[in-house]
Design a protein around this motif. Sequence first.
Motif, mmCIF file in Angstrom:
data_model
loop_
_atom_site.group_PDB
_atom_site.id
_atom_site.type_symbol
_atom_site.label_atom_id
_atom_site.label_comp_id
_atom_site.label_asym_id
_atom_site.label_seq_id
_atom_site.Cartn_x
_atom_site.Cartn_y
_atom_site.Cartn_z
ATOM 1 N N PRO A 236 -10.550 0.210 -2.162
ATOM 2 C CA PRO A 236 -10.327 -1.343 -1.599
ATOM 3 C C PRO A 236 -9.638 -2.003 -2.743
ATOM 4 C CG PRO A 236 -12.550 -1.019 -1.520
ATOM 5 C CD PRO A 236 -11.950 0.044 -1.750
ATOM 6 N N ALA A 237 -10.100 -2.126 -4.124
ATOM 7 C CA ALA A 237 -9.665 -2.913 -5.119
ATOM 8 C C ALA A 237 -8.096 -2.464 -5.418
ATOM 9 C CB ALA A 237 -10.543 -2.760 -6.340
ATOM 10 N N MET A 238 -7.908 -1.037 -5.397
ATOM 11 C CA MET A 238 -6.530 -0.713 -5.729
ATOM 12 C C MET A 238 -5.690 -1.143 -4.773
ATOM 13 S SD MET A 238 -5.289 3.220 -6.553
ATOM 14 C CE MET A 238 -6.114 3.193 -8.041
ATOM 15 N N LEU A 239 -6.269 -1.058 -3.489
ATOM 16 C CA LEU A 239 -5.091 -1.438 -2.410
ATOM 17 C C LEU A 239 -4.969 -2.906 -2.354
ATOM 18 C CD1 LEU A 239 -3.878 -0.680 0.517
ATOM 19 C CD2 LEU A 239 -6.037 -0.955 1.551
ATOM 20 N N ALA A 240 -5.802 -3.629 -2.620
ATOM 21 C CA ALA A 240 -5.657 -5.021 -3.111
ATOM 22 C C ALA A 240 -4.471 -5.259 -4.115
ATOM 23 C CB ALA A 240 -6.849 -5.700 -3.449
ATOM 24 N N LYS A 241 -4.487 -4.692 -5.041
ATOM 25 C CA LYS A 241 -3.395 -4.627 -6.074
ATOM 26 C C LYS A 241 -2.115 -4.064 -5.662
ATOM 27 C CE LYS A 241 -4.109 -5.446 -10.095
ATOM 28 N NZ LYS A 241 -3.648 -6.773 -10.713
ATOM 29 N N ILE A 242 -2.230 -3.051 -5.028
ATOM 30 C CA ILE A 242 -0.779 -2.659 -4.223
ATOM 31 C C ILE A 242 -0.434 -3.602 -3.330
ATOM 32 C CG2 ILE A 242 0.114 -0.794 -2.668
ATOM 33 C CD1 ILE A 242 -2.150 1.273 -3.873
ATOM 34 N N ALA A 243 -1.219 -4.124 -2.526
ATOM 35 C CA ALA A 243 -0.494 -5.249 -1.507
ATOM 36 C C ALA A 243 -0.176 -6.431 -2.314
ATOM 37 C CB ALA A 243 -1.873 -5.402 -0.598
ATOM 38 N N THR A 244 -0.831 -6.807 -3.242
ATOM 39 C CA THR A 244 -0.205 -7.907 -3.958
ATOM 40 C C THR A 244 1.236 -7.622 -4.506
ATOM 41 O OG1 THR A 244 -2.709 -8.814 -4.523
ATOM 42 C CG2 THR A 244 -0.674 -9.472 -5.965
ATOM 43 N N THR A 245 1.134 -6.691 -5.064
ATOM 44 C CA THR A 245 2.493 -6.228 -5.744
ATOM 45 C C THR A 245 3.636 -6.362 -4.501
ATOM 46 O OG1 THR A 245 1.508 -4.715 -7.438
ATOM 47 C CG2 THR A 245 3.871 -4.275 -6.817
ATOM 48 N N VAL A 246 3.556 -5.751 -3.460
ATOM 49 C CA VAL A 246 4.506 -5.827 -2.500
ATOM 50 C C VAL A 246 4.792 -7.136 -1.935
ATOM 51 C CG1 VAL A 246 4.896 -5.057 -0.087
ATOM 52 C CG2 VAL A 246 3.938 -3.471 -1.672
ATOM 53 N N ASP A 247 3.611 -8.197 -1.931
ATOM 54 C CA ASP A 247 3.796 -9.476 -1.353
ATOM 55 C C ASP A 247 4.591 -10.144 -2.332
ATOM 56 O OD1 ASP A 247 3.114 -11.427 0.672
ATOM 57 O OD2 ASP A 247 2.202 -12.240 -0.968
ATOM 58 N N ILE A 248 4.687 -9.832 -3.489
ATOM 59 C CA ILE A 248 5.225 -10.402 -4.644
ATOM 60 C C ILE A 248 6.863 -9.890 -4.514
ATOM 61 C CG2 ILE A 248 5.504 -10.730 -7.128
ATOM 62 C CD1 ILE A 248 2.553 -10.804 -7.453
#
Length: 289
Positions: free
Chosen positions: A85-97
Amino acid sequence: MRDTPRFGIMTAPMQVGYDDIARVWREADAIPEIGHAWLFDHLMPIGGDPGGPIFEGWTLLSALAAQTRRLRLGLLVTSNRFRPPAMLAKIATTVDIVSGGRLDFGIGAGSRPSHPLAKREYDAHGLPFHDAAQAVESLAEACTIIRRLWTEFEPFDVDDTHVQLTGAFGNPKPVQLPHPPILIGGRSSAVLRVAAEHAGLWNIPGGDIDDAIRRSTLLDRYCGEIGRDPASIVRSIHLPVSYDQPDATRVAIAEAIDAGFSHIVLGLPSPYPADVARWVADELIRTSA
């Protein structure tokens, strides 16, 4: 008052080329009637040639986010079994940006053990495949952790049943405040309980509208049990598109809207005809509005 339907498309990234998917998304981005676009999250094909091509969902989503300007976008839905989940949060943040704040964060418990073409991808990639109960427990933990990483500004530790973190912290934060909308996909009662607590949108595959209505009613009940307004969760449904029999798709759309599903995802089979996004707007969306 019934919500105004919002229509989108889904292009499964298997048995198809990157240029074909990118073309459809760029076309859809220019058509106002299409408000959102989706990929799915599998590592090996679940239809067609088992050895055919398939793209990793989040990587492809980031590329498509950079090529579009208006569409909301996401995965329908991320398998929580694939990524911590911590890696997924980082991936999703990148896509949102990358997208300028257009991500709808779709997540689910992962593939059913009864689907052999889905289960094989775990063995092939060295990923554990736990039972359904653990998958749902892990989903609930992941939703809490991901939201904290998106919104908290001090490092924190986690000692949950399935996830342990030390000094967890997310920087940068997503563009959307307080965080990207969370869409939870699934139909089991256990997943619906997680959706009642965490989801802003809930998605179910179409095909049996009576079952979808029953599941939506069950979600209402679970919301009531925790004191949440059921109307705060948008009801989303995925409906397969038939290019040759659009009337069948129109009927399914009408039934879904009448049942209270206002977020309509139209699954486009490949190969994609020329100007397919325009065809969707003209033949399906405008006739259903």
